[in-house]
Enzyme design. Sequence first.
Site, PDB file in Angstrom:
ATOM      1  N   LYS A 176      79.744 -37.881  33.700  1.00  0.00           N
ATOM      2  CA  LYS A 176      80.057 -38.087  35.116  1.00  0.00           C
ATOM      3  C   LYS A 176      79.428 -39.414  35.547  1.00  0.00           C
ATOM      4  O   LYS A 176      78.208 -39.522  35.641  1.00  0.00           O
ATOM      5  CB  LYS A 176      79.492 -36.957  35.991  1.00  0.00           C
ATOM      6  CG  LYS A 176      80.051 -37.042  37.402  1.00  0.00           C
ATOM      7  CD  LYS A 176      79.239 -36.291  38.429  1.00  0.00           C
ATOM      8  CE  LYS A 176      78.141 -37.092  39.043  1.00  0.00           C
ATOM      9  NZ  LYS A 176      78.540 -38.299  39.790  1.00  0.00           N
ATOM     10  N   GLU A 251      66.328 -40.734  31.971  1.00  0.00           N
ATOM     11  CA  GLU A 251      65.991 -42.156  32.179  1.00  0.00           C
ATOM     12  C   GLU A 251      65.948 -42.363  33.680  1.00  0.00           C
ATOM     13  O   GLU A 251      66.991 -42.389  34.332  1.00  0.00           O
ATOM     14  CB  GLU A 251      67.067 -43.060  31.572  1.00  0.00           C
ATOM     15  CG  GLU A 251      67.251 -42.903  30.079  1.00  0.00           C
ATOM     16  CD  GLU A 251      66.155 -43.564  29.276  1.00  0.00           C
ATOM     17  OE1 GLU A 251      65.294 -44.246  29.864  1.00  0.00           O
ATOM     18  OE2 GLU A 251      66.157 -43.379  28.058  1.00  0.00           O
ATOM     19  N   CYS A 285      66.573 -50.883  36.904  1.00  0.00           N
ATOM     20  CA  CYS A 285      65.389 -50.018  36.835  1.00  0.00           C
ATOM     21  C   CYS A 285      64.199 -50.731  36.217  1.00  0.00           C
ATOM     22  O   CYS A 285      63.067 -50.292  36.384  1.00  0.00           O
ATOM     23  CB  CYS A 285      65.729 -48.749  36.077  1.00  0.00           C
ATOM     24  SG  CYS A 285      66.576 -49.100  34.545  1.00  0.00           S
ATOM     25  N   GLU A 382      60.010 -47.116  44.507  1.00  0.00           N
ATOM     26  CA  GLU A 382      61.118 -47.922  43.994  1.00  0.00           C
ATOM     27  C   GLU A 382      61.939 -48.469  45.161  1.00  0.00           C
ATOM     28  O   GLU A 382      62.281 -47.733  46.080  1.00  0.00           O
ATOM     29  CB  GLU A 382      61.990 -47.051  43.099  1.00  0.00           C
ATOM     30  CG  GLU A 382      63.049 -47.858  42.390  1.00  0.00           C
ATOM     31  CD  GLU A 382      63.849 -47.038  41.394  1.00  0.00           C
ATOM     32  OE1 GLU A 382      64.237 -45.910  41.741  1.00  0.00           O
ATOM     33  OE2 GLU A 382      64.102 -47.545  40.296  1.00  0.00           O
TER      34      GLU A 382
HETATM   35  P1  NAD Z   1      70.986 -41.115  41.709  1.00  0.00           P
HETATM   36  O1  NAD Z   1      69.892 -40.351  41.068  1.00  0.00           O
HETATM   37  O2  NAD Z   1      71.195 -40.974  43.155  1.00  0.00           O
HETATM   38  O3  NAD Z   1      72.382 -40.745  41.044  1.00  0.00           O
HETATM   39  C1  NAD Z   1      72.577 -40.869  39.651  1.00  0.00           C
HETATM   40  C2  NAD Z   1      73.720 -39.969  39.238  1.00  0.00           C
HETATM   41  O4  NAD Z   1      73.335 -38.619  39.494  1.00  0.00           O
HETATM   42  C3  NAD Z   1      75.016 -40.200  40.025  1.00  0.00           C
HETATM   43  O5  NAD Z   1      76.104 -40.044  39.134  1.00  0.00           O
HETATM   44  C4  NAD Z   1      74.999 -39.062  41.043  1.00  0.00           C
HETATM   45  O6  NAD Z   1      76.280 -38.670  41.469  1.00  0.00           O
HETATM   46  C5  NAD Z   1      74.333 -37.964  40.246  1.00  0.00           C
HETATM   47  N1  NAD Z   1      73.692 -36.924  41.049  1.00  0.00           N
HETATM   48  C6  NAD Z   1      73.150 -37.049  42.291  1.00  0.00           C
HETATM   49  N2  NAD Z   1      72.661 -35.857  42.691  1.00  0.00           N
HETATM   50  C7  NAD Z   1      72.876 -34.971  41.692  1.00  0.00           C
HETATM   51  C8  NAD Z   1      72.603 -33.590  41.507  1.00  0.00           C
HETATM   52  N3  NAD Z   1      72.000 -32.859  42.440  1.00  0.00           N
HETATM   53  N4  NAD Z   1      72.974 -33.011  40.338  1.00  0.00           N
HETATM   54  C9  NAD Z   1      73.576 -33.724  39.371  1.00  0.00           C
HETATM   55  N5  NAD Z   1      73.880 -35.045  39.493  1.00  0.00           N
HETATM   56  C10 NAD Z   1      73.527 -35.658  40.636  1.00  0.00           C
HETATM   57  O7  NAD Z   1      70.760 -42.641  41.267  1.00  0.00           O
HETATM   58  P2  NAD Z   1      71.634 -43.909  41.668  1.00  0.00           P
HETATM   59  O8  NAD Z   1      71.314 -44.220  43.084  1.00  0.00           O
HETATM   60  O9  NAD Z   1      73.039 -43.722  41.231  1.00  0.00           O
HETATM   61  O10 NAD Z   1      71.005 -45.015  40.685  1.00  0.00           O
HETATM   62  C11 NAD Z   1      69.829 -45.661  40.950  1.00  0.00           C
HETATM   63  C12 NAD Z   1      68.679 -44.983  40.220  1.00  0.00           C
HETATM   64  O11 NAD Z   1      68.923 -44.964  38.820  1.00  0.00           O
HETATM   65  C13 NAD Z   1      67.384 -45.728  40.385  1.00  0.00           C
HETATM   66  O12 NAD Z   1      66.350 -44.825  40.628  1.00  0.00           O
HETATM   67  C14 NAD Z   1      67.187 -46.408  39.041  1.00  0.00           C
HETATM   68  O13 NAD Z   1      65.875 -46.735  38.721  1.00  0.00           O
HETATM   69  C15 NAD Z   1      67.779 -45.409  38.112  1.00  0.00           C
HETATM   70  N6  NAD Z   1      68.142 -46.026  36.834  1.00  0.00           N
HETATM   71  C16 NAD Z   1      67.355 -45.791  35.746  1.00  0.00           C
HETATM   72  C17 NAD Z   1      67.654 -46.372  34.522  1.00  0.00           C
HETATM   73  C18 NAD Z   1      66.793 -46.118  33.302  1.00  0.00           C
HETATM   74  O14 NAD Z   1      67.235 -46.444  32.215  1.00  0.00           O
HETATM   75  N7  NAD Z   1      65.617 -45.547  33.439  1.00  0.00           N
HETATM   76  C19 NAD Z   1      68.777 -47.202  34.404  1.00  0.00           C
HETATM   77  C20 NAD Z   1      69.550 -47.422  35.539  1.00  0.00           C
HETATM   78  C21 NAD Z   1      69.240 -46.815  36.756  1.00  0.00           C
END
Ligand code: NAD
Length: 494
Positions: A176, A251, A285, A382
């Site tokens: 997803k 991650e 990130c 963050e």
């Molecule tokens: P997010 O956590 O809001 O969403 C990530 C994904 O999770 C999306 O597809 C979203 O639809 C889904 N999601 C949201 N709520 C959910 C739930 N309750 N159950 C299941 N899935 C759910 O993050 P974002 O805003 O899309 O991305 C930014 C974040 O991602 C930042 O915190 C960033 O640091 C992190 N990130 C980490 C890495 C890494 O490798 N560590 C890489 C890229 C981004």
Amino acid sequence: MSTIPQGHQYIDGEYRVGRGPVAERVNPATGQVAQTLDFASVADVEDAVTAAAAAFKTWSRLTPGARADHLLAFATELGTRAAELAVLETEQTGKSTRMSHEFDVPGTIDNVNFFAGAARHLQGQAAGDYAGNSTSMIRREAIGVIGSIAPWNYPLQMAAWKILPAIAAGNTIVLKPSELTPGTTLLFAEAATAAGIPAGVINVVVGTGREIGEALVRHPQVVMSSFTGSTQVGRRIMEMAAETGKRVHLELGGKAPLVVFKDADVEAAAHGAVAGSTINGGQDCTAATRAYVHSSLFDTFTTRVAELMDAMVVGDPTDPDTDMGSLISFVHRDKVAGMVERAKEAGAIALSGGFAPDLPGAFYRPTLITGATQDSEIVQDEIFGPVLVALPFETDDEGIELANDTPYGLAASAWTNNVNLALRAAAEIQAGCVWVNEHIPIVSEMPHGGYKASGFGKDMSSYSFEEYTNVKHVLISHDTDTHKEWQDTVFKQR
Ligand code: NAD
């Protein structure tokens, strides 16, 4: 504008129209609606998992060489679609076209090529006669249907990082993507089918996290949840995965420090800080977010960083001269701006940056903050935007201590020409990656993953196979006696 006509689910080798709600996707650089999406329903998730489970039966039994051939063909197919992928990546994220063309798409293709090779190199302990009268060996086996959830910042690369190690090891997957940026993930899956990867090996369901993400994590046939996103949602995934006792790979967020020691090349550190904090609009990130600078270099460093930030070209992401495009959305831009405003209210100073009222979309200029305190929100939490906070320090110990003083531990950099100090910083900074005199470069051969609140498990590199395989011990007896000697411990032969 997306080239995908309709049907925003990719299930069992074909596009399907989602049976969930309809939603509009906005181009964040223009503020205009770019696409109407049909979201998945829970029934679509069910279909995708069923397709993945059916494909697993044959895909997992292919030889590693046969899977590698499929992945090599996939990489070639992606190469023919590189321009289309890059254009859509910029349109849906607002990132600069240079990022999409020179980083996202080539990085993705390199990842596919890497895993084509890695598929043939699953490692384990050598077989051995450890009990004297039997041979033990290791089998490394695919585990089943993987459910993956990805964020919006690097949609294509995140899809690759999740999909490639899983399928190279013989698993099948339902991914997803973020509902904000599903386009290139769908094209990625379509390219896999065009390259000959069997239907059902890669499935993509598009919808919100609350409904579709949760349905995927909770699905009993999904054996592992692999997630990249925020720490908050990662913890929720872990809770839900516990209900069915499934494996998780998380991650999560980051708050990377950049430590400039007394003997550092301050000009190189300033360039590293600007590139490291503004890459992808700071929505990375591993982005440099906290610069700890030896007090003797602090003024030179901050003056130079502010100059370099001010000179950056912020604007239309489709223009090749643009350095930084828009952020992902107005909501996110306002979140970034809110954190900067609260820091200023608490006494910090913004030396550059801020809103870009002359631009139509969700733009925010590269921003340098000084005068914040170590325990403040802008230093601890963050921000995920093009904002760097600079703080001075006096001793090497203090520089390293401050670098470690947040809940996160994804990445960090140390700037010094002293080899002893470089090695000490590399050992003592608690992060999954420590760069020395660099900040940001990643390579497919090396792992990416966090410490502390940044999660656990590795993406990229052969280390990722630890997540996506089961290690099985097989022991074959070559003792021909009916009653084995060790059985005397349990019952004596009489
Ligand atoms: P997010 O956590 O809001 O969403 C990530 C994904 O999770 C999306 O597809 C979203 O639809 C889904 N999601 C949201 N709520 C959910 C739930 N309750 N159950 C299941 N899935 C759910 O993050 P974002 O805003 O899309 O991305 C930014 C974040 O991602 C930042 O915190 C960033 O640091 C992190 N990130 C980490 C890495 C890494 O490798 N560590 C890489 C890229 C981004």
